[in-house]
Write a protein that holds these residues in place. Structure first.
Motif, mmCIF file in Angstrom:
data_model
loop_
_atom_site.group_PDB
_atom_site.id
_atom_site.type_symbol
_atom_site.label_atom_id
_atom_site.label_comp_id
_atom_site.label_asym_id
_atom_site.label_seq_id
_atom_site.Cartn_x
_atom_site.Cartn_y
_atom_site.Cartn_z
ATOM 1 N N UNK A 1 40.717 7.019 4.882
ATOM 2 C CA UNK A 1 39.629 7.709 4.202
ATOM 3 C C UNK A 1 38.360 6.859 4.117
ATOM 4 N N UNK A 2 38.497 5.610 3.688
ATOM 5 C CA UNK A 2 37.318 4.753 3.530
ATOM 6 C C UNK A 2 36.646 4.482 4.865
ATOM 7 N N UNK A 3 37.425 4.424 5.948
ATOM 8 C CA UNK A 3 36.850 4.183 7.272
ATOM 9 C C UNK A 3 36.116 5.409 7.791
ATOM 10 N N UNK A 4 36.603 6.590 7.429
ATOM 11 C CA UNK A 4 35.888 7.818 7.789
ATOM 12 C C UNK A 4 34.534 7.829 7.084
ATOM 13 N N UNK A 5 34.533 7.473 5.800
ATOM 14 C CA UNK A 5 33.280 7.431 5.044
ATOM 15 C C UNK A 5 32.332 6.387 5.624
ATOM 16 N N UNK A 6 32.899 5.264 6.070
ATOM 17 C CA UNK A 6 32.080 4.177 6.610
ATOM 18 C C UNK A 6 31.404 4.558 7.909
ATOM 19 N N UNK A 7 31.967 5.534 8.602
ATOM 20 C CA UNK A 7 31.407 5.928 9.894
ATOM 21 C C UNK A 7 30.043 6.584 9.754
ATOM 22 N N UNK A 8 29.636 6.892 8.519
ATOM 23 C CA UNK A 8 28.282 7.387 8.272
ATOM 24 C C UNK A 8 28.172 8.894 8.305
ATOM 25 N N UNK A 9 27.676 9.491 7.216
ATOM 26 C CA UNK A 9 27.440 10.929 7.158
ATOM 27 C C UNK A 9 28.680 11.773 7.325
ATOM 28 N N UNK A 10 29.839 11.216 6.947
ATOM 29 C CA UNK A 10 31.090 11.924 7.177
ATOM 30 C C UNK A 10 31.626 12.604 5.925
ATOM 31 N N UNK A 11 30.757 12.822 4.949
ATOM 32 C CA UNK A 11 31.193 13.489 3.733
ATOM 33 C C UNK A 11 31.775 14.862 4.009
ATOM 34 N N UNK A 12 31.223 15.560 5.000
ATOM 35 C CA UNK A 12 31.713 16.911 5.318
ATOM 36 C C UNK A 12 33.128 16.853 5.878
ATOM 37 N N UNK A 13 33.457 15.774 6.581
ATOM 38 C CA UNK A 13 34.820 15.619 7.114
ATOM 39 C C UNK A 13 35.810 15.454 5.967
ATOM 40 N N UNK A 14 35.443 14.631 4.983
ATOM 41 C CA UNK A 14 36.307 14.415 3.832
ATOM 42 C C UNK A 14 36.502 15.724 3.064
ATOM 43 N N UNK A 15 35.430 16.465 2.870
ATOM 44 C CA UNK A 15 35.502 17.685 2.050
ATOM 45 C C UNK A 15 36.181 18.849 2.774
ATOM 46 N N UNK A 16 35.900 18.999 4.054
ATOM 47 C CA UNK A 16 36.339 20.196 4.773
ATOM 48 C C UNK A 16 37.437 19.958 5.790
#
Length: 647
Positions: free
Chosen positions: A77-92
């Motif tokens: 999860x933290x690495x997805x967020x670190x990839x930049x602008x990936x909030x939509x991936x976490x949410x959806x």
């Protein structure tokens, strides 16, 4: 009374069962020589080739010949967020397909065990000759050249230095996200259900590993072995194995370690984590949606660590772990008394010395907790420490550390946290409170306001400029407070604590070697190497099933699942086993006696967290995502059908 203690020792300390512990995979094959599959082999494909370390904090497994890897969502999860602008991936959630490319995850890598070599004799000989560890490693690595270019090697210590093993790994650095569920489904129920049962979580993610071809292209990695999905699902009271790269469970605790002062220290740490969590949560309304998402992850991490600590303490008290460790040591004494009276005397002399050292260490622990869990987590102190020690790091590491310290551009939360922690220290009259506050010249809140007003280390850009240039920071209030707390810690706490702790460690290791020689310690403490634990799925309320509520929640994300009311087969969502797991086992594959994948580990039960100190099969329950649930999710939307074809 002594007779009762001896009887208790016999019935608790000597009952070491074969399924207790976390066994090195290279040593596990002989334990299960009748298996239908191989756990470890260097000549043919085996399960070691299918299991991967996901970075340094999780585990996973290959599930296709085209490099697909199954792990937990919370591991990446933290690495997805670190990839930049990936909030939509976490949410959806996310699903790669013909029109949606896979997402490359920055800084993520996989490690695959290639071989393990016993180098105990060589290490012992070289150490006896006075060789340094650095030179020793270099010489042994030269003798055992990596089998393939790019492989990495490391030597790990086991059983308090009685054994040493060289582990060689293939490292894959091109890792891409293929599928992840929405965060709300991955952690269904949120923090309120963390470390508790029952659960209904879809905590999984699918990655793909890539390697470079001779032509320079990126191609999916083809593993020597991948796990086949079980067609039979999972049922109660089934024999299962969990394979992964754990780092938390220990077999190297002695009774002196687990006393009342130790438990009080753990509770203090949980209190401080809770304080920080509450302060951050109270500031959420001041943040942008993007910053709030980042800080929500921080709050979740704080709560996770807080609950983990409280679970360990609760388990230690509930299951009388201190008494069990005492009993194990008394069992050792009984055995030694019969066969080696000198060793018996040595063992009890060591135990008495350990108790004496603990009595010296305990008064210092509270100060150490204040320093590490309060002072050293303040943003300004971290910033000042980075400037003070900048010559010890490369520019790349400095950039990473700055990014970690300054999570957002808004310092309101960090300022509030600093006020909260200093008020906490002031209320307990800690030795680390600034002199101005101690003397009543200034209040805590005004002192912190002054720090943030006059320190040059508040802004990220300024700190980066200082670190990248030869600018010397003089008369900075944050630097002055850092120097003040460091000097107090070194003079009043650190030197003595390090000395006593070093002595205790020597005593502990001598005791543990004796315990091992008496057969009362069977497996080496975890150290990030590939381990196997085995046990059974539970029988009473052992699983949760797909129901209409979960199916309805999935429809919000375009997924149509069938609940048990409309299905011929009950789909197991989550289930429990009594396999021994710990930190680092997140994402570990769970396999049945046929070597088939039946789920992945993702959590443990609150009271069973005492398994980090002493394993109890009846208490230490781990929680897994059922493989049928994962398959059902992938089948519920058209764009994930391509993934299913690869399995």
């Amino acid at each position: 009374m002594k007779l009762l203690l001896i009887i208790f020792a016999i019935f608790t300390g000597l009952q070491v069962r074969a399924d207790e512990g976390m066994w090195p995979i290279h040593a596990f094959q002989s334990e299960k020589s009748d298996s239908l599959f191989s756990f470890y082999s260097e000549s043919v494909s085996s399960l070691k080739d299918a299991v991967v370390a996901v970075g340094e904090g999780g585990s996973g497994c290959f599930i296709s010949k085209t490099g697909l890897v199954l792990t937990n969502m919370h591991v990446i999860r933290s690495l997805v967020m670190k990839s930049g602008g990936m909030g939509y991936v976490i949410e959806n959630g996310f699903c790669a397909g013909s029109k949606v490319p896979e997402l490359k995850l920055k800084d993520l890598y996989l490690k695959i065990l290639v071989r393990t070599i016993d180098v105990s004799a060589e290490v012992a000989h070289r150490l006896s000759m006075g060789q340094t560890w650095k030179q020793l490693e270099k010489d042994i690595f030269l003798r055992y050249q990596p089998l393939n270019v790019g492989n990495t090697q490391e030597i790990k210590r086991e059983f308090c230095g009685a054994n040493h093993f060289l582990h060689e790994y293939t490292v894959i650095k091109d890792i891409r996200l293929v599928y992840s569920p929405p965060q709300s489904m991955a952690s269904y129920g949120g923090d309120a259900v963390n470390w508790y049962w029952p659960r209904m979580s879809a905590d999984f993610a699918i990655l793909r590993a890539y390697v470079e071809s001779k032509a320079g292209d990126s191609l999916p990695f083809s593993p020597k072995c991948h796990l086949k999905i079980s067609k039979h699902g999972i049922g109660p009271n089934e024999n299962v194995y969990v394979l992964g790269f754990p780092r938390g469970a220990s077999s190297d605790w002695i009774s002196a370690d687990v006393n009342e002062r130790f438990l009080l220290s753990q509770i203090r740490r949980a209190d401080v984590l809770g304080l920080r969590m509450d302060i951050v949560s109270g500031c959420f309304q001041l943040l942008s949606s993007e910053d709030r998402r980042l800080w929500e992850g921080s709050v979740s991490s704080l709560n996770n660590e807080r609950l983990k600590i409280l679970g360990r303490v609760t388990g230690v008290l509930r299951y009388a772990i201190h008494g069990r460790l005492l009993a194990r040591e008394d069992s050792c004494g009984l055995l030694l008394c019969k066969k080696d009276i000198e060793k018996y005397k040595e063992f009890y002399d060591l135990r008495n010395k350990a108790d004496s050292l603990i009595s010296l260490i305990n008064p210092l622990v509270e100060f150490d907790d204040d320093y590490r869990y309060c002072i050293q987590v303040m943003q300004l102190i971290n910033s000042a420490g980075l400037v003070k020690n900048k010559n010890k790091f490369t520019s790349d590491i400095l950039d990473l550390l700055v990014d970690r310290i300054f999570k957002t551009s808004d310092g309101v939360i960090e300022k509030s946290v600093t006020k909260g922690l200093l008020n906490y220290l002031n209320n307990k009259k800690s030795i680390f409170i600034p002199q101005e506050i101690k003397k009543g010249i200034i209040g805590v809140d005004d002192y912190v306001d002054s720090l943030y007003r006059y320190s040059s280390l508040v802004q990220k850009d300024t700190v980066k400029y200082i670190l990248s240039n030869s600018w010397i920071v003089n008369n900075d209030p944050a630097m002055e407070y850092l120097e003040y707390t460091d000097s107090i810690y070194k003079s009043d706490v650190g030197t003595s604590l390090v000395s006593y702790a070093g002595q205790l460690n020597e005593v502990r290791e001598k005791m543990l070697i004796i315990l091992r020689d008496c057969g009362l310690i069977k497996w080496p403490s975890t150290n990030g190497t590939l381990r196997v634990s085995y046990g059974k799925t539970s029988t009473q309320c052992w699983s949760t099933y797909l129901d209409s509520e979960i199916c309805k929640a999935w429809t919000n994300y375009g997924c149509k699942l069938k609940s048990e009311k409309f299905s011929d087969k009950l789909v197991v969502v989550n289930y429990t086993t009594n396999c021994h797991t710990t930190s680092g086992n997140s994402g570990s594959p769970v396999i049945n006696e046929r070597g088939e994948l039946v789920g992945i580990n993702f959590d443990r039960v609150f009271n069973g967290l005492c398994g980090d100190y002493y394993y109890l099969p009846s208490a230490c329950q781990n929680i897994c995502v059922g493989i049928d649930y994962i398959i059902q999710i992938l089948q519920s939307r058209d764009d994930s059908k391509l993934i299913l074809k690869e399995l």
